[in-house]
Design an enzyme around this catalytic site. Structure first.
Site, mmCIF file in Angstrom:
data_model
loop_
_atom_site.group_PDB
_atom_site.id
_atom_site.type_symbol
_atom_site.label_atom_id
_atom_site.label_comp_id
_atom_site.label_asym_id
_atom_site.label_seq_id
_atom_site.Cartn_x
_atom_site.Cartn_y
_atom_site.Cartn_z
ATOM 1 N N ARG A 132 0.852 -1.189 0.000
ATOM 2 C CA ARG A 132 0.000 0.000 0.000
ATOM 3 C C ARG A 132 0.890 1.242 0.000
ATOM 4 N NH1 ARG A 132 -2.401 3.153 4.823
ATOM 5 N NH2 ARG A 132 -3.937 4.457 3.787
ATOM 6 N N HIS B 211 -2.976 11.082 0.926
ATOM 7 C CA HIS B 211 -2.398 10.903 2.261
ATOM 8 C C HIS B 211 -1.796 12.261 2.659
ATOM 9 C CE1 HIS B 211 -0.804 7.639 5.147
ATOM 10 N NE2 HIS B 211 -0.431 8.792 5.667
ATOM 11 N N GLU C 17 -7.336 8.636 6.558
ATOM 12 C CA GLU C 17 -7.567 9.292 7.849
ATOM 13 C C GLU C 17 -8.092 10.721 7.723
ATOM 14 O OE1 GLU C 17 -3.960 8.951 10.119
ATOM 15 O OE2 GLU C 17 -4.028 6.782 10.174
ATOM 16 N N ASN D 254 -7.110 2.008 10.262
ATOM 17 C CA ASN D 254 -5.789 2.258 10.842
ATOM 18 C C ASN D 254 -5.957 2.271 12.344
ATOM 19 O OD1 ASN D 254 -4.951 2.581 8.249
ATOM 20 N ND2 ASN D 254 -4.392 4.742 8.420
ATOM 21 N N TYR E 74 -4.056 2.282 16.134
ATOM 22 C CA TYR E 74 -2.845 2.445 16.934
ATOM 23 C C TYR E 74 -3.098 2.257 18.423
ATOM 24 C CZ TYR E 74 -0.517 3.746 12.690
ATOM 25 O OH TYR E 74 0.009 3.684 11.431
ATOM 26 N N GLU F 257 -3.228 0.094 8.368
ATOM 27 C CA GLU F 257 -2.030 0.511 9.114
ATOM 28 C C GLU F 257 -2.128 -0.015 10.535
ATOM 29 O OE1 GLU F 257 -1.164 4.713 9.382
ATOM 30 O OE2 GLU F 257 -1.554 5.013 7.248
HETATM 31 O O1 IFM Z 1 2.703 8.056 10.119
HETATM 32 C C1 IFM Z 1 1.339 8.088 10.305
HETATM 33 C C2 IFM Z 1 0.612 7.879 9.002
HETATM 34 O O2 IFM Z 1 0.960 8.836 8.056
HETATM 35 C C3 IFM Z 1 -0.886 7.961 9.205
HETATM 36 N N1 IFM Z 1 -1.300 7.085 10.257
HETATM 37 C C4 IFM Z 1 -0.600 7.163 11.510
HETATM 38 C C5 IFM Z 1 0.891 7.025 11.276
HETATM 39 C C6 IFM Z 1 1.646 7.092 12.616
HETATM 40 O O3 IFM Z 1 1.411 8.294 13.254
#
Ligand code: IFM
Length: 470
Positions: free
Chosen positions: A90, A134, A179, A309, A311, A374
Site C-alpha cells: 500500500r 495521504h 484518515e 488504521n 494504533y 495501518e
Molecule cells: O505516520 C502516520 C501515518 O501517516 C498515518 N497514520 C498514523 C501514522 C503514525 O502516526
C-alpha cells in the site's frame, strides 16, 4: 512506567492460525513521508511543504524535502518489500506530482514515476494498493480555501479520475482518503498538522468536503473502471472509547469521543446520514455541516472495503480532575484518562485487545469487509554492535495486534488483511524524523536500509503461515 518484559513466545515466528488462505499481508507507506524529491519532475508544493517551513511547526525544523529518498531509490525499496514475502504493497500518490497546482492536465513525468512503481511491484508478484490522498494537498488549493471549501472536493474527484486513467488498467485496489479525521481535526482545528489552522468550524466544513470528495471520487473511479475490476475503499483512523466509570458523565464523554472520532465519518459513509447527536452537539457550538441536496447520497457511494488504521484505544472521563462537568471553554468535558499501560515512543498506550473490540463493533454497526491498512509502533530503536536492530518491543506489538485480528475474526469480524505501518522509518509529520515506525531502519545520513528484527519476524511469520496452509 517501565515496559513489561516481553514474553518470548511473541518473539518467535510461528504460523498464525485462524486466518483464511486469501488473507492479505502487506506493508504501507505514504508519498510525502518517504519520497523526497519535492521539486523534481514538475511536482509543486503541497500544504506540508509549506507547513514544514513555519517556524516551530515541525520538530527540529525538519521536512520531507529528502525523506527516505524513495523517489530515487524506488526499485531498491520494492526489492525490500519483495524480500518480506508480503502480497500487497500500500502506497500513496502525491497529488501535486500528478496534477501540479491541483488543477488542469496530468503531469506525465509525475505519472511516469507511479507507472514505474506499479511495474516494479507487479513485476515481483505483489499487488499494488493505491491511496489517492495521504495529506499532501496542493498548496494552490489551500490558498483557494482548502478542504473547508466545497471546490476542493470537486478538484479531488478530477484528480482521482486522472490517476485512474493512467493506472486503472493495472491497479484494482483504490483507497480515496487516508484518515480524514487527521486532515480535518489536526490540520484545521488543532493546527498541529498542515495547513495549521485552528478553527473547529473550518474543521467541520473540511470533514464534509473530505467525505464529499471521497464520494465524488468513488463515483469517478467506478465510471472510469467500467468493467475492469475495482476494489474501492476509504481508510479511517479508529480506536475505542471506554468510560472510566459507569457514571452517566463518563458514558456521555465516550459518546462524544466516539461521535466526533468515528460515527461522524462512518455513519454518512455507510448509512447516508450524519449522526443526530453529533450534529446537535455542533449546533450547540453554532457550527453546521455545509450539506447540500444530493451530498448524502454521493458520500454513501458503495464501499467494497473499509480500511482501518489502528494504533490505540482510549479511556475517557466526563469530568475534570477536580470533578467539574464543564471545561474552561464552557463545553462538556471529554477528558482522556491515562492508564497504567505500556506505551510506545509516541506515548501511546498499547491496547491490542481494543483492536478486537473495535473490529467486532465495526462488524456489528457497519457490516463491511475490513482490512487493517495501518498498524505499528514507534520505539526508540538501538543499533547493536553487529549492525542489527533488536526491536523486540515492535515485534511484540505486531504479534499482539495480529493475534487481536485473529480474535476478532473468531467473533465474526470480516477482516481480510493486515498491513504493517510502516515499511521504512520515515518523516513522522510534526514529529519530524525522531519517531521511527519502520520495520526497516533508515540511516538518514547514508540512506542505508537495514531490516530490523521485527521485519525478519514479520517475514518469517508470513512464510510459516503460508507453508502450514500449503
Ligand atoms: O505516520 C502516520 C501515518 O501517516 C498515518 N497514520 C498514523 C501514522 C503514525 O502516526
Amino acid at each position: 512506567m517501565n515496559p513489561a518484559p516481553i514474553p518470548q513466545r511473541l518473539l518467535r515466528p510461528a504460523p498464525v492460525r485462524g486466518l483464511p488462505a486469501d488473507f492479505r499481508w502487506g506493508v504501507a507507506t505514504s508519498a510525502y513521508q518517504i519520497e523526497g524529491a519535492v521539486a523534481e519532475d514538475g511536482r509543486t508544493p503541497s500544504i506540508w511543504d509549506t507547513f514544514c517551513r513555519v517556524p516551530g511547526a515541525v520538530e527540529g525544523g525538519e521536512s520531507g524535502d529528502a525523506a527516505c529518498d524513495h523517489y530515487h531509490r524506488m526499485p531498491e525499496d520494492v526489492e525490500l518489500v519483495a524480500g518480506l514475502g508480503i502480497d500487497t504493497y500500500r502506497f500513496s500518490l502525491a497529488w501535486p506530482r500528478i496534477q501540479p497546482g491541483g488543477r488542469g492536465p496530468a503531469n506525465a513525468k509525475g505519472l511516469d514515476f507511479y507507472k514505474r512503481l506499479v511495474d516494479e511491484v507487479q513485476g515481483r508478484g505483489i499487488t499494488p494498493w493505491i491511496t489517492l490522498y495521504h495529506w499532501d494537498l496542493p498548496q494552490e488549493l489551500e490558498d483557494a480555501g482548502g478542504w473547508p471549501a466545497r471546490d476542493t472536493a470537486l478538484r479531488f474527484a478530477e484528480y482521482a479520475a486522472l490517476a485512474h486513467e493512467a493506472l486503472g488498467d493495472r491497479v484494482e485496489h483504490w483507497t480515496t482518503l487516508n484518515e480524514p479525521w487527521c486532515s480535518a481535526m489536526l490540520g484545521y482545528a488543532h493546527g498541529v498538522h498542515a495547513p495549521g489552522r485552528r478553527d473547529l468550524g473550518d474543521a467541520m466544513r473540511a470533514v464534509h468536503h473530505l467525505l464529499l470528495g471521497h464520494g465524488l471520487a468513488a463515483g469517478a473511479l467506478r465510471d472510469a473502471a467500467g468493467n475492469n475490476p475495482l476494489e474501492l475503499g476509504i481508510t479511517l483512523n479508529l480506536g475505542t472509547a471506554t468510560p472510566e466509570t459507569d457514571s452517566a458523565a463518563d458514558r456521555e464523554a465516550c459518546r462524544r469521543a466516539d461521535g466526533m472520532g468515528a460515527r461522524l465519518y462512518l455513519d454518512p459513509l455507510v448509512h447516508g446520514r450524519y449522526p443526530e447527536d453529533v450534529v446537535a452537539d455542533l449546533a450547540a457550538q453554532h457550527i453546521e455541516l455545509p450539506v447540500r441536496e444530493g451530498d448524502p447520497a454521493a458520500i454513501a457511494a458503495p464501499l467494497d472495503v473499509l480500511g482501518v488504521n489502528f494504533y490505540r484505544g482510549m479511556r475517557f472521563s466526563g469530568v475534570t480532575e477536580d470533578g467539574s462537568a464543564t471545561g474552561a471553554d464552557g463545553l462538556p468535558v471529554t477528558r482522556v484518562v491515562e492508564r497504567d499501560l505500556p506505551r510506545t515512543a509516541m506515548d501511546w498506550e498499547i491496547t491490542p485487545t481494543e483492536l478486537t473490540d473495535l473490529l467486532v463493533r465495526l462488524q456489528r454497526d457497519y457490516a463491511l469487509p475490513t482490512v487493517i491498512t495501518e498498524n505499528g509502533a514507534a520505539f526508540d530503536d538501538t543499533v547493536a554492535a553487529d549492525g542489527s536492530v533488536p526491536d523486540a518491543d515492535r515485534t511484540a506489538y505486531l504479534a499482539d495486534h495480529i493475534a487481536a485480528v485473529v480474535a476478532a475474526r473468531a467473533q465474526g469480524a470480516d477482516v481480510r488483511g493486515y498491513f504493517a505501518w510502516s515499511l521504512l522509518d520515515n518523516f513522522e509529520w510534526a514529529y519530524g524524523y525522531d519517531k521511527r515506525f519502520g520495520i526497516v531502519r533508515v540511516d538518514y545520513d547514508t540512506q542505508v536500509r537495514t531490516l530490523k528484527d521485527s521485519a525478519k519476524w514479520y517475514r518469517d511469520t508470513i512464510r510459516l503461515t503460508r507453508r502450514e496452509r500449503a
